[in-house]
Design a protein around this motif. Structure first.
Motif, PDB file in Angstrom:
ATOM      1  N   UNK A   1      10.121 -45.957  21.015  1.00  0.00           N
ATOM      2  CA  UNK A   1       9.864 -45.221  22.424  1.00  0.00           C
ATOM      3  C   UNK A   1       8.734 -45.525  23.104  1.00  0.00           C
ATOM      4  N   UNK A   2       8.632 -45.865  24.159  1.00  0.00           N
ATOM      5  CA  UNK A   2       7.288 -46.221  24.843  1.00  0.00           C
ATOM      6  C   UNK A   2       7.621 -45.526  26.499  1.00  0.00           C
ATOM      7  N   UNK A   3       6.724 -45.027  26.932  1.00  0.00           N
ATOM      8  CA  UNK A   3       6.894 -44.391  28.263  1.00  0.00           C
ATOM      9  C   UNK A   3       5.461 -44.024  28.862  1.00  0.00           C
ATOM     10  N   UNK A   4       5.328 -44.299  30.258  1.00  0.00           N
ATOM     11  CA  UNK A   4       4.074 -43.745  30.584  1.00  0.00           C
ATOM     12  C   UNK A   4       4.053 -43.546  32.026  1.00  0.00           C
TER      13      UNK A   4
ATOM     14  N   UNK B   1      14.200 -48.475  22.174  1.00  0.00           N
ATOM     15  CA  UNK B   1      15.122 -49.483  21.224  1.00  0.00           C
ATOM     16  C   UNK B   1      15.209 -49.052  19.840  1.00  0.00           C
ATOM     17  N   UNK B   2      16.292 -49.376  19.304  1.00  0.00           N
ATOM     18  CA  UNK B   2      16.690 -48.826  18.003  1.00  0.00           C
ATOM     19  C   UNK B   2      17.723 -49.598  17.357  1.00  0.00           C
ATOM     20  N   UNK B   3      17.781 -49.063  15.847  1.00  0.00           N
ATOM     21  CA  UNK B   3      18.551 -49.883  14.953  1.00  0.00           C
ATOM     22  C   UNK B   3      19.190 -48.923  13.962  1.00  0.00           C
ATOM     23  N   UNK B   4      20.548 -48.871  13.702  1.00  0.00           N
ATOM     24  CA  UNK B   4      20.960 -47.709  12.897  1.00  0.00           C
ATOM     25  C   UNK B   4      21.966 -48.564  11.886  1.00  0.00           C
TER      26      UNK B   4
ATOM     27  N   UNK C   1      26.648 -51.446  11.704  1.00  0.00           N
ATOM     28  CA  UNK C   1      25.282 -51.353  12.135  1.00  0.00           C
ATOM     29  C   UNK C   1      25.224 -51.434  13.794  1.00  0.00           C
ATOM     30  N   UNK C   2      24.379 -50.845  14.445  1.00  0.00           N
ATOM     31  CA  UNK C   2      24.181 -50.728  15.562  1.00  0.00           C
ATOM     32  C   UNK C   2      22.838 -50.928  16.345  1.00  0.00           C
ATOM     33  N   UNK C   3      22.690 -51.550  17.347  1.00  0.00           N
ATOM     34  CA  UNK C   3      21.512 -51.816  18.117  1.00  0.00           C
ATOM     35  C   UNK C   3      21.669 -51.271  19.533  1.00  0.00           C
ATOM     36  N   UNK C   4      20.299 -50.895  20.074  1.00  0.00           N
ATOM     37  CA  UNK C   4      20.252 -50.777  21.479  1.00  0.00           C
ATOM     38  C   UNK C   4      18.969 -50.990  22.082  1.00  0.00           C
TER      39      UNK C   4
ATOM     40  N   UNK D   1      21.394 -51.636  27.020  1.00  0.00           N
ATOM     41  CA  UNK D   1      22.322 -52.316  26.130  1.00  0.00           C
ATOM     42  C   UNK D   1      22.693 -51.759  24.890  1.00  0.00           C
ATOM     43  N   UNK D   2      23.912 -51.815  24.503  1.00  0.00           N
ATOM     44  CA  UNK D   2      24.446 -51.192  23.300  1.00  0.00           C
ATOM     45  C   UNK D   2      25.308 -52.268  22.391  1.00  0.00           C
TER      46      UNK D   2
END
Length: 830
Positions: free
Chosen positions: A341-344, A320-323, A272-275, A261-262
């Motif tokens: 960031x999360x991964x596993x 996820x992130x915010x700019x 501003x931007x979120x994703x 989602x962007x």
């Protein structure tokens, strides 16, 4: 291969000779240049269309688009009087009459052309632009996956398989020009997510989030010197237009699920931007077999180990992130971003083992079952703050960047080897937990100063501070219970500082006959390491001068050649430096060496690009790469190997070494051909790798990678695509890396006036498994293995774009950022 490269050089040199006979900038032609700015705030308008008409004609005979700084230049203009038009969506068309090119005035400059924004808001506008799949720029190749149907619903690794000069093996290891030592960047910045597992990090980035991928095989002095293979920069999607807009991407399948989602919003000088994105690789089971024959040093004992089992594997991740973008004044911009960031992944497998040891005429059979479990996870946070200052002089600017990245990683495992067949041998087992952290701080400052119209100087400095540490707590099976083992538990800290300064130039020579970039970078590295059972160890510091250059010549407006060189290094990674043993598999143990030296590499590349009418394009690159102190893993078979207080038998020990030198030479060919409703693209890579290790025979391994991408436009917004990739096996210093073939099908239907689309994908639909066989050998062992990787999958994807774009410009501001009262209304859109 040397002959191939030499023939290619002669061919391109022949084109060069032809061009010098009739150069594009000869005495009978001229050029028209200028710059396009927004009339309301004097900012550049990029991608504006410049068209040149002959008087009385309704169709242009030549043209160009402006670059990101608003500049344009059109060559090969015969003497005469012309009409020039400048236009871009959201602006009033500008027409310039009576533009005269003559023998007395060959180079016509139109100066700054001001476009006035249309003073209204456009609602429900759908903009469709077909971007070329591959753009060849002077110092990089750019791959645009916008129309990549077979990667929809996939991840970054799926996109990388289509990128010229990039190869991805069956295990997700990425090579650039045959070299795995690649520096990965996200939006031009480093991230600790690549430190723990590059493959897992690339699996955690959905393809729907990728705007384009930049491939820089010979990076200039402005870039870090790290990575003998080069740089791959993954540019994620963003949006800097006025208004509120965004997109939703969802996919579901039998093997992989994705969602993203962007949302972007900009009003006046604030944007501003979120994703958010997440994905999961569903549990899949991989059957495998391995047979190893080993010999004692005296050759009087032969051991055959047969392993057969399967492993269930799954992977997941989210980002996820915010700019925030703030145009403080027309000449000052501030950008801040925070990403998480999360991964596993998790693996659970059972392996049946049958070991036969022959002592002359006597033999001993040992049967056992090994149960293994592993779990890996990492959390990473990236924070960046960038400031850009521009000046009144064109292209003069100052950039400051602060980037901080922090990740915490955990590796847990358990393994239990139980003996069967009536044996009374006690079981062997261990449980291990390996938490660690990775912190990296980057501070850089860059300054660009134009000297003349055709000569620019860039300079800057950077400091990088890395701090990596981890600990291992091991429990071993003793008398039926798991007991903490201090002899197999440890801590390891590693600190590294890199200080760099560079100076580079961009130039155009001989009346634009030759364009180029050249520079040198100096990097000084200091490092220390500390372990739980030793004093701090100071690793010798070292400095390196890293020169680089690229020269480009346009044979005409459809043909160009370029030659580039760079001198780079690859610092050993953390896992290669860690001196303690990974015993999660007692028959396959790995360890590191803190005394490893950096790998050094000379990279040469000669490229030829040709564009044809109706959109066809080819790019040929011949390369030669020479590395010393080459970092490679090497496996040694040991009848016994002691870790702490436990001795393991029949162990394959893997460690990274500085092995002599390595030469990679070959050719990469990319071609794109539109044919009616079909579009064909092919990417072919042929290379020979020659490895020389003092005291051992020279090893030469030829390899190729061929893929074909065919798409078809059915009309009514329906398109289909077929992709096949064939990667050959390749000989190494200790055996053979596996080859494989896979193929994908895809369909996409655009709906709701192209605001949304539905896609279907099928990967390897006619084959459940891809069989991957490999061979490893040494002076006293030989091992063959086979894995059956389940790649067959089916999926469906949905994309929806929403929002409106306002084509309105901000009111002009003075140098203090204050709006003036006598101007138009706000908003910026391109």
């Amino acid at each position: 291969m040397r002959n191939i490269c030499f023939i290619l050089f002669l061919v391109i040199a022949g084109f060069g000779a032809k061009a010098q006979t009739n150069p594009p900038g000869n005495a009978n032609t001229g050029k028209i240049s200028g710059k396009v700015n927004d009339a309301s705030n004097n900012t550049p308008v990029d991608y504006a269309t410049i068209s040149i008409f002959k008087p009385g004609s309704t169709s242009p005979f030549n043209g160009a688009s402006t670059d990101p700084k608003g500049n344009f230049k059109i060559d090969n203009i015969a003497p005469g009087t012309y009409i020039v038009t400048v236009e871009f969506l959201g602006y009033k068309k500008q027409t310039i009459n009576n533009v005269t090119v003559s023998d007395a005035n060959k180079n016509v400059s139109l100066g700054i052309i001001l476009l006035s924004p249309i003073q209204n808001q456009l609602k429900d506008v759908v903009i469709t632009a077909k971007v070329p799949a591959v753009e060849n720029k002077i110092d990089k190749l750019v791959y645009n996956p916008a129309n990549d149907l077979t990667s929809q619903g996939g991840v970054a690794l799926d996109v990388l398989q289509k990128v010229p000069m990039v190869s991805v093996d069956i295990n997700g290891n990425v090579e650039l020009m045959g070299n795995t030592n690649i520096q990965f960047l996200i939006n031009g910045k480093p991230s600790t997510i690549f430190g723990s597992s590059i493959t897992d990090a690339l699996q955690a980035i959905p393809a729907s989030q990728i705007k384009n991928i930049e491939v820089i095989t010979n990076p200039g002095a402005k870039y870090d010197a790290a990575g003998t293979g080069g740089i791959i920069n993954i540019i994620l999607k963003d949006n800097n237009v006025q208004g509120v807009n965004g997109s939703v991407n969802l996919s579901a399948g039998t093997r992989l699920e994705n969602g993203s989602f962007n949302l972007n919003a900009k009003k006046g000088k604030i944007g501003v931007g979120v994703f958010f994105s997440g994905n999961g690789q569903l549990t899949s089971t991989t059957p495998s077999t391995a047979d190893r024959t080993s010999y004692s040093n005296t050759r009087d004992t032969v051991t055959n180990l047969n392993q057969k089992g399967s492993s269930a594997f799954k992977r997941s991740g989210y980002r996820s992130g915010f700019s925030l973008n703030w145009d403080i004044t027309p000449k000052d911009a501030l950008t801040a971003a925070v990403n998480f960031n999360h991964f596993g992944n998790q693996s659970n497998g059972v392996t049946n083992q049958n070991q036969t040891t022959a002592f002359g005429a006597t033999s001993l059979d040992t049967m056992s079952v090994n149960n293994a479990f592993s779990k890996f996870s990492t959390n990473s946070t990236d924070f960046s703050l960038a400031y850009k200052k521009t000046f009144n002089r064109k292209d003069q600017e100052l950039d400051f960047l602060y980037n901080y990245s922090y990740s915490s990683t955990t590796n847990d495992y358990s393994q239990l080897q139980s003996y069967t067949g009536g044996l009374t041998t006690p079981a062997i087992g261990s449980i291990g937990s390996n938490p660690g952290t990775d912190k990296e701080t980057d501070i850089s400052i860059d300054y660009t100063q134009p000297i003349t119209k055709d000569f620019t100087i860039e300079t800057g400095a950077k400091a990088t501070i890395e701090d990596i540490n981890n600990s291992v707590a091991t429990q071993t099976l003793t008398d039926g219970d798991y007991v903490y083992n201090p002899f197999q538990s440890y801590t390891f800290d590693y600190n590294r500082k890199i200080f760099a300064y560079y100076l580079s130039t961009t130039f155009s020579l001989f009346n634009n006959f030759l364009d180029g970039k050249a520079g040198v970078r100096y990097e000084y590295t200091t490092a220390t390491s500390a372990t739980s059972d030793a004093q701090d160890v100071t690793i010798p510091s070292y400095g390196i001068f890293s020169p680089s250059f690229v020269l480009s010549h346009k044979l005409d407006k459809t043909e160009s050649i370029k030659f580039s060189y760079s001198y780079r290094l690859q610092r050993p990674g953390y896992n290669s430096l860690n001196p303690f043993d990974n015993i999660s598999d007692p028959h396959n143990i790995s360890t590191g060496d803190p005394d490893l030296k950096p790998e050094l590499g000379h990279n040469f590349e000669l490229g030829y690009n040709k564009s044809f009418d109706k959109g066809a394009n080819i790019y040929i690159a011949a390369f030669y790469r020479y590395n010393t102190n080459d970092l490679q893993s090497f496996t040694t078979f040991l009848p016994t190997y002691t870790v702490g207080d436990i001795t393991y038998t029949d162990v394959s020990l893997t460690q990274t070494y500085n092995i002599g030198r390595e030469v990679n030479e070959g050719v990469n060919l990319y071609a794109s051909l539109p044919a009616g409703k079909f579009t064909f693209r092919s990417n072919m890579f042929f290379a020979d790798r020659i490895t020389t290790n003092p005291g051992d025979p020279q090893v030469s391994g030829f390899a190729y990678r061929i893929n074909l991408n065919a798409s078809y436009d059915f009309g009514h917004d329906l398109a289909g695509e077929f992709f096949i990739n064939d990667r050959s096996s390749q000989r190494t210093i200790q055996g053979t890396n596996p080859g494989f073939v896979f193929y994908n099908f895809a369909l996409r239907k655009q709906i709701m006036k192209k605001k949304a689309s539905i896609g279907l994908t099928a990967a390897n639909p006619f084959n459940q498994y891809v069989n991957v066989s490999s061979n490893t050998y040494g002076p006293n062992f030989n091992q063959n293995s086979l894995r059956q990787i389940p790649l067959r999958s089916f999926g469906v994807s949905l994309t929806y774009k929403f929002g409106k774009m306002e084509f309105k410009k901000d009111k002009p501001r003075d140098d203090n950022g204050q709006q003036q009262d006598d101007s138009g209304t706000g908003g910026a859109g391109k």
